[in-house]
Motif scaffolding. Structure first.
Motif, short mmCIF file in Angstrom:
data_model
loop_
_atom_site.label_atom_id
_atom_site.label_comp_id
_atom_site.label_asym_id
_atom_site.label_seq_id
_atom_site.Cartn_x
_atom_site.Cartn_y
_atom_site.Cartn_z
N ASP A 276 -0.87 7.21 4.53
CA ASP A 276 -2.31 7.01 4.61
C ASP A 276 -2.80 6.82 6.05
N LEU B 40 1.54 -3.89 13.47
CA LEU B 40 1.05 -2.66 12.85
C LEU B 40 1.98 -1.46 13.06
N LEU C 104 -2.00 4.37 8.13
CA LEU C 104 -1.94 2.98 8.59
C LEU C 104 -0.53 2.63 9.05
N ILE D 98 4.03 4.98 10.88
CA ILE D 98 2.83 5.05 10.05
C ILE D 98 3.17 5.50 8.64
#
Length: 113
Positions: A53, A79, A55, A50
């Motif tokens: 932020d 992701l 994300l 990650i």
């Protein structure tokens, strides 16, 4: 940042103060199946990379032992998440050598097994 407070009177109170930008490094978390690695047992390890932020960020890298042997390779599939397989050996420590999609790199070490 500018803040204006209207207190239902003819007088407005305003204040200006700076906001500091916080630069944190990307983070990589590992999640062994069953909660922990067991010596000599082949185990799936999920991971999530990650950005500061919160994300996900794509990542790829290798897991090496204390003798610099590559014991696993990994790359995220969606992701910043993915999975790899490892069989921990007694007396070994492991390091994750990581390259993030933004060009930064990191090394994360495990405890001794």
């Amino acid at each position: 940042m500018v803040t204006v407070i209207d207190n239902n009177s003819r007088k407005q109170i305003s204040s200006t103060f700076p906001l500091k930008s916080v630069a944190k490094p990307n983070d990589l978390q590992f999640f062994p199946e069953g909660g922990q690695l067991i010596l000599g047992v082949r185990t799936k390890v999920a991971f999530k990379a990650i950005k500061p932020d919160g994300l996900g960020i794509d990542v790829k890298g290798t897991i090496t032992d204390n003798d610099k042997n590559v014991v696993a390779e990994f790359s995220s599939s969606h992701l910043g998440m993915g999975v790899f397989v490892i069989t921990p050996q007694e007396g070994k420590t492991y390091s994750a050598n990581v390259s993030f999609a933004d060009g930064t790199t990191a090394t994360q070490r495990s405890r001794k097994y």
